[in-house]
Scaffold this motif. Structure first.
Motif, PDB file in Angstrom:
ATOM      1  N   GLY A  21      44.583  42.734  18.005  1.00  0.00           N
ATOM      2  CA  GLY A  21      44.867  43.848  18.899  1.00  0.00           C
ATOM      3  C   GLY A  21      45.914  43.444  19.925  1.00  0.00           C
ATOM      4  O   GLY A  21      46.314  42.273  20.008  1.00  0.00           O
ATOM      5  N   VAL A  22      46.348  44.402  20.724  1.00  0.00           N
ATOM      6  CA  VAL A  22      47.383  44.125  21.737  1.00  0.00           C
ATOM      7  C   VAL A  22      46.821  44.273  23.145  1.00  0.00           C
ATOM      8  O   VAL A  22      46.756  43.317  23.900  1.00  0.00           O
ATOM      9  CB  VAL A  22      48.605  45.049  21.534  1.00  0.00           C
ATOM     10  CG1 VAL A  22      49.640  44.821  22.645  1.00  0.00           C
ATOM     11  CG2 VAL A  22      49.250  44.795  20.180  1.00  0.00           C
ATOM     12  N   ASN A  23      46.381  45.490  23.492  1.00  0.00           N
ATOM     13  CA  ASN A  23      45.833  45.684  24.835  1.00  0.00           C
ATOM     14  C   ASN A  23      44.513  44.926  24.964  1.00  0.00           C
ATOM     15  O   ASN A  23      43.640  45.020  24.105  1.00  0.00           O
ATOM     16  CB  ASN A  23      45.602  47.165  25.123  1.00  0.00           C
ATOM     17  CG  ASN A  23      45.074  47.403  26.524  1.00  0.00           C
ATOM     18  OD1 ASN A  23      43.870  47.463  26.730  1.00  0.00           O
ATOM     19  ND2 ASN A  23      45.973  47.516  27.485  1.00  0.00           N
ATOM     20  N   GLY A  24      44.378  44.176  26.049  1.00  0.00           N
ATOM     21  CA  GLY A  24      43.174  43.395  26.268  1.00  0.00           C
ATOM     22  C   GLY A  24      43.179  42.068  25.541  1.00  0.00           C
ATOM     23  O   GLY A  24      42.286  41.248  25.741  1.00  0.00           O
ATOM     24  N   SER A  54      47.778  48.052  17.000  1.00  0.00           N
ATOM     25  CA  SER A  54      47.583  48.539  18.362  1.00  0.00           C
ATOM     26  C   SER A  54      47.280  50.030  18.391  1.00  0.00           C
ATOM     27  O   SER A  54      47.855  50.803  17.628  1.00  0.00           O
ATOM     28  CB  SER A  54      48.848  48.271  19.194  1.00  0.00           C
ATOM     29  OG  SER A  54      48.728  48.847  20.479  1.00  0.00           O
ATOM     30  N   ASN A  55      46.401  50.425  19.320  1.00  0.00           N
ATOM     31  CA  ASN A  55      46.105  51.840  19.519  1.00  0.00           C
ATOM     32  C   ASN A  55      46.998  52.474  20.584  1.00  0.00           C
ATOM     33  O   ASN A  55      46.706  53.572  21.064  1.00  0.00           O
ATOM     34  CB  ASN A  55      44.633  52.037  19.906  1.00  0.00           C
ATOM     35  CG  ASN A  55      43.754  52.294  18.693  1.00  0.00           C
ATOM     36  OD1 ASN A  55      44.243  52.419  17.572  1.00  0.00           O
ATOM     37  ND2 ASN A  55      42.455  52.372  18.901  1.00  0.00           N
ATOM     38  N   THR A  56      48.078  51.818  20.930  1.00  0.00           N
ATOM     39  CA  THR A  56      49.009  52.390  21.889  1.00  0.00           C
ATOM     40  C   THR A  56      49.702  53.630  21.322  1.00  0.00           C
ATOM     41  O   THR A  56      49.831  53.791  20.107  1.00  0.00           O
ATOM     42  CB  THR A  56      50.088  51.360  22.282  1.00  0.00           C
ATOM     43  OG1 THR A  56      50.990  51.958  23.228  1.00  0.00           O
ATOM     44  CG2 THR A  56      50.916  50.917  21.082  1.00  0.00           C
ATOM     45  N   THR A 134      48.077  55.306  26.987  1.00  0.00           N
ATOM     46  CA  THR A 134      49.118  54.716  27.828  1.00  0.00           C
ATOM     47  C   THR A 134      48.560  53.511  28.565  1.00  0.00           C
ATOM     48  O   THR A 134      47.346  53.285  28.601  1.00  0.00           O
ATOM     49  CB  THR A 134      49.627  55.732  28.862  1.00  0.00           C
ATOM     50  OG1 THR A 134      48.571  56.033  29.778  1.00  0.00           O
ATOM     51  CG2 THR A 134      50.106  57.012  28.206  1.00  0.00           C
ATOM     52  N   GLU A 135      49.445  52.750  29.187  1.00  0.00           N
ATOM     53  CA  GLU A 135      49.019  51.513  29.849  1.00  0.00           C
ATOM     54  C   GLU A 135      48.206  51.755  31.113  1.00  0.00           C
ATOM     55  O   GLU A 135      47.530  50.857  31.614  1.00  0.00           O
ATOM     56  CB  GLU A 135      50.236  50.638  30.184  1.00  0.00           C
ATOM     57  CG  GLU A 135      51.192  51.201  31.215  1.00  0.00           C
ATOM     58  CD  GLU A 135      52.233  52.138  30.619  1.00  0.00           C
ATOM     59  OE1 GLU A 135      53.159  52.527  31.357  1.00  0.00           O
ATOM     60  OE2 GLU A 135      52.132  52.464  29.406  1.00  0.00           O
ATOM     61  N   THR A 168      43.786  47.585  32.085  1.00  0.00           N
ATOM     62  CA  THR A 168      45.041  47.818  32.796  1.00  0.00           C
ATOM     63  C   THR A 168      45.195  46.736  33.853  1.00  0.00           C
ATOM     64  O   THR A 168      44.286  45.940  34.092  1.00  0.00           O
ATOM     65  CB  THR A 168      45.071  49.200  33.485  1.00  0.00           C
ATOM     66  OG1 THR A 168      44.247  49.156  34.659  1.00  0.00           O
ATOM     67  CG2 THR A 168      44.563  50.295  32.550  1.00  0.00           C
ATOM     68  N   ASP A 169      46.355  46.706  34.519  1.00  0.00           N
ATOM     69  CA  ASP A 169      46.553  45.706  35.560  1.00  0.00           C
ATOM     70  C   ASP A 169      45.701  45.994  36.798  1.00  0.00           C
ATOM     71  O   ASP A 169      45.623  45.188  37.718  1.00  0.00           O
ATOM     72  CB  ASP A 169      48.029  45.601  35.943  1.00  0.00           C
ATOM     73  CG  ASP A 169      48.593  46.901  36.478  1.00  0.00           C
ATOM     74  OD1 ASP A 169      47.964  47.962  36.268  1.00  0.00           O
ATOM     75  OD2 ASP A 169      49.668  46.864  37.105  1.00  0.00           O
TER      76      ASP A 169
END
Length: 275
Positions: A21-24, A54-56, A134-135, A168-169
């Motif tokens: 995965g990408v996010n996280g 990725s689920n982006t 989205t991010e 997220t950040d």
């Protein structure tokens, strides 16, 4: 029963293919996790084949340049797929969905691209609702009136990325999958794109020839999408516990409880991806 590990180097001999995965895992949408990138580079140097799923809502090209700009050596990945790319392809081939769309939270990641659809500023003018991961995540309370209007108009809800939450950040935030769940519970029609659809894993491995699916490792931070896709495909799973689930303390016990709740099997858990 899952096995906690601190370093992925300890289990690298147990698999040949990595679907990550990408996010996280690699990023929180803005910051690149250097330890994760280092681990992936070393896996590549160890002879592993690595793909990104990725689920982006980003198209593949946009994700490629985002990661490359962040210092990620993109040559280590043999393939990349995103929910945004899958949705774009679907809309490109779709003839019966109409031409007007309402975009939830004004997301503009390029799913529509140069396709012949027109964005409208009112749900009552739309043929369908488009919601992209989205991010920054999404405010589900703020978007609730959109769901009500869309339901009354019997509009399909295109959910680009099925995560209900994401890193997220600024911490873990709700994502478009949470809106899709609400809409489905209200009786609305959902058209989802992205993980946990096992066809994504099939697509990413179709050019590899014969391989042992049990030696394919799925790395992600989300039980409902990353781990479910890996389980559906028949591979092994590695859950990163410091991602969307934010687990603390006895990780093995908590991951076992999550696994029971989701009806899934997790093979390994790790706080964050590191070599």
């Amino acid at each position: 029963m899952n096995k906690p590990v601190k370093h992925i180097s300890r289990i690298r001999d147990e698999f040949d293919i990595v679907i990550c995965g990408v996010n996280g895992v690699i990023t929180d949408g803005r910051r690149i996790f250097s330890e994760s990138v280092d681990a992936l580079v070393k896996l590549y140097q160890s002879g592993k084949k690595i793909a990104l799923a990725s689920n982006t809502g980003m198209r593949v090209q946009d994700l490629f340049f985002f990661l490359k700009h962040g210092g990620v050596p993109m040559n280590i990945f043999y393939a990349i797929i995103t929910a945004g790319e899958i949705a774009h392809f679907y809309l490109k081939k779709q003839k019966n969905i109409g031409s007007m769309y309402f975009s939830v939270a004004a997301n503009e990641h390029g799913v529509i691209g140069r396709l012949p659809f027109e964005k409208v500023d009112s749900v009552v003018l739309a043929d369908f609702v488009l919601a992209e991961t989205t991010e920054n995540g999404i405010d589900t309370v703020k978007e609730a009136p959109v769901l009500e209007q869309a339901l009354n108009l019997h509009l399909p809800f295109l959910c680009v990325g099925n995560d209900t939450g994401l890193v997220t950040d600024k911490g873990v935030r709700s994502s478009v999958g949470a809106l899709a769940e609400q809409y489905a519970m209200m009786g609305g029609k959902i058209i989802p794109f992205g993980k946990p659809d096992a066809r994504i894993a099939a697509y990413l491995t179709e050019g590899l020839g014969d391989f042992d699916v049990s030696r394919c490792l799925f790395i992600g931070d989300n039980m409902a999408t990353d781990m479910r896709m890996g389980s559906n495909f028949g591979g092994k799973n590695l859950l990163l516990t410091n991602g969307v689930h934010q687990l603390r303390g006895d990780l093995a016990k908590q991951v076992d409880e999550l696994s029971t709740g989701y009806g899934l099997s997790v093979d390994y858990c790790m706080e964050k991806l590191q070599w």
